[in-house]
Design an enzyme around this catalytic site. Structure first.
Site, PDB file in Angstrom:
ATOM      1  CE1 TYR A 218     -18.031 -29.008  -7.645  1.00  0.00           C
ATOM      2  CE2 TYR A 218     -16.932 -30.876  -6.169  1.00  0.00           C
ATOM      3  CZ  TYR A 218     -17.988 -30.139  -6.549  1.00  0.00           C
ATOM      4  OH  TYR A 218     -19.352 -30.570  -6.417  1.00  0.00           O
TER       5      TYR A 218
ATOM      6  CG  ASP B 279     -11.168 -26.930  -1.270  1.00  0.00           C
ATOM      7  OD1 ASP B 279     -10.983 -28.105  -0.489  1.00  0.00           O
ATOM      8  OD2 ASP B 279     -12.246 -26.853  -2.089  1.00  0.00           O
TER       9      ASP B 279
ATOM     10  CE  LYS C  76     -12.590 -35.702  -1.319  1.00  0.00           C
ATOM     11  NZ  LYS C  76     -13.766 -36.485  -1.771  1.00  0.00           N
TER      12      LYS C  76
END
Length: 433
Positions: A144, A239, A267
């Site tokens: 994702y 990613d 994050k």
């Protein structure tokens, strides 16, 4: 466990927020329950609107490696907020955090701050297309990369099947240049490059998959991606929104020793505040406006409060490297607790772990890709999840998400969790007999 106030809030929310939540997995749909509404958090614990407390293994989906409301980070945020929450102008904090990222992440020579992982990914893909003059993007089933249209696609059957939109509202033409392949499948990716290598702008991959549950890479798979992209003039994008500063201070690329051309981050670099970034080789990054023609902008990019939280978080991680080994050992204990309880109560289980992130899959076979992950027994997961929640353990509410252990998890908290795992698996055994 009383949850009347949370249920009341959820019903109110559903009237004014789609599904009652601002991100789908929060609705607890896969586990058939209603979500607790969180009031506050501190250290290893979160507290809901009904006064219940939980040992938290969601950690805001990864960034809270230091635990919630770490005193030094809170103080940095307060001080920054006192000076103003947003300027829409350059600040020293942006320069400091950018330098820290460049110093830490092996492949990053320049970096641009953005507001989320999704924004980082869409910007990185645009940049890769501009750099190569090509259109095709290769992604992997089960990985994702945010909710950007161009990568929100299903996997096709066969090595060369182009993407099909995975959500209404995504035009078919928009993803016609997205190729989906199987994660960890070396043969398939070689076939794709043999067939359309000259058309591929970039390969984007989670170096450790975290969104089909945690799935570690085959190191030879990562090395192959590096070799194939270099040979064919394509860009390799890692990613690292989840893995950056989580599996090691330098991310998965340092952990595995494979360097991409562009890295996306998020994050942890905001200490839990909304932030993202993309960075990489200088010759590629210099194409970004205003130094180059590839346009990307954002009023809140480099927000001073988020930068302050990120700087303090990375400072603590940089200056205390034992945080990683200590946190990994706590995750290892949970891995052992899962395996021993599964063996004792004869529950089919396979646990994947990389550092302080792990996933228990309710399946007998090893999980190495999306196809093996989805063979897990989601009904057993839901039963386990419900028992853990009732015993005060807050977990990701889906079989296909990842648990995160923080440095703030205490000896008492880990022991409580080990006991809760045993109790949950005993209950599963009783209900399946």
């Amino acid at each position: 466990m009383d949850n009347a106030r949370s249920q009341e809030l959820f019903e109110m929310a559903k009237m004014i927020i789609p599904g009652g939540v601002n991100s789908p997995v929060r609705a607890f749909g896969p586990v058939g329950l209603k979500p607790p509404f969180i009031l506050k958090a501190k250290g290893e614990k979160i507290f809901d609107a009904d006064g219940n407390r939980y040992i938290d293994y969601v950690g805001s989906w990864g960034p809270m490696i230091l635990g919630h409301a770490r005193a030094e980070v809170v103080e940095a945020v307060k001080k920054a907020a006192e000076d103003g929450s947003s300027y829409g102008a350059p600040t020293e904090k942006e320069v400091v955090l950018a330098q820290m990222i460049c110093d830490a992440v092996p492949s990053v020579e320049m970096v641009r701050m953005v507001n989320s992982g999704t924004e980082a990914v869409m910007s990185a893909v645009r940049l890769a297309r501009a750099y190569t003059g090509r259109d095709a993007i290769v992604k992997f089933e089960g990985c994702y990369h945010g909710h950007w249209d161009g990568l929100l696609v299903k996997a096709g059957s066969g090595a060369l099947t182009m993407g099909v939109p995975n959500s209404p509202g995504v035009p078919s033409d928009y993803v016609k240049s997205t190729v989906t392949a199987c994660y960890n499948d070396c043969l398939e990716i070689q076939e794709i490059f043999a067939d359309i290598g000259s058309r591929i702008a970039a390969v984007i991959v989670e170096p450790v998959a975290g969104n089909m549950g945690l799935v570690p890479p085959d190191i030879e798979f990562l090395k192959l991606l590096r070799r194939l992209t270099a040979e064919h003039g394509a860009v390799l994008i890692f990613d690292e929104v989840i893995t950056g500063f989580r599996v090691s201070y330098g991310g998965a690329q340092e952990y595995y020793g494979v360097l991409p051309d562009i890295t996306t981050l998020g994050k942890i670099i905001g200490g839990g505040m909304p932030v993202g970034a993309y960075g990489g080789r200088r010759d590629i990054m210099k194409l970004v406006s205003p130094s180059g023609p590839v346009y990307q902008a954002g009023t809140l990019s480099g927000n001073p409060v988020a930068m302050a939280a990120g700087i303090k978080t990375l400072e603590i991680l940089r200056d205390n490297p034992s945080i990683y080994s200590e946190t990994d050992k706590k995750a290892e204990r949970l891995e052992k607790a899962f395996n021993s309880s599964a063996e004792r109560y004869e529950i089919p289980l396979h646990v994947n772990r990389v550092g302080s992130a792990l996933s228990p899959f309710f399946t007998r076979q090893p999980v190495s890709d999306f196809k093996t992950a989805v063979k897990s027994d989601t009904r057993q997961f839901a039963g386990y999840f419900g028992e853990m929640l009732r015993n005060g353990i807050y977990l990701p509410p889906s079989q296909f998400e990842t648990m995160f252990v923080s440095h703030a998890h205490t000896e008492a908290g880990i022991k409580t969790t080990e006991q809760a795992i045993g109790a949950a698996f005993l209950r599963l055994k009783e209900t399946t007999n």
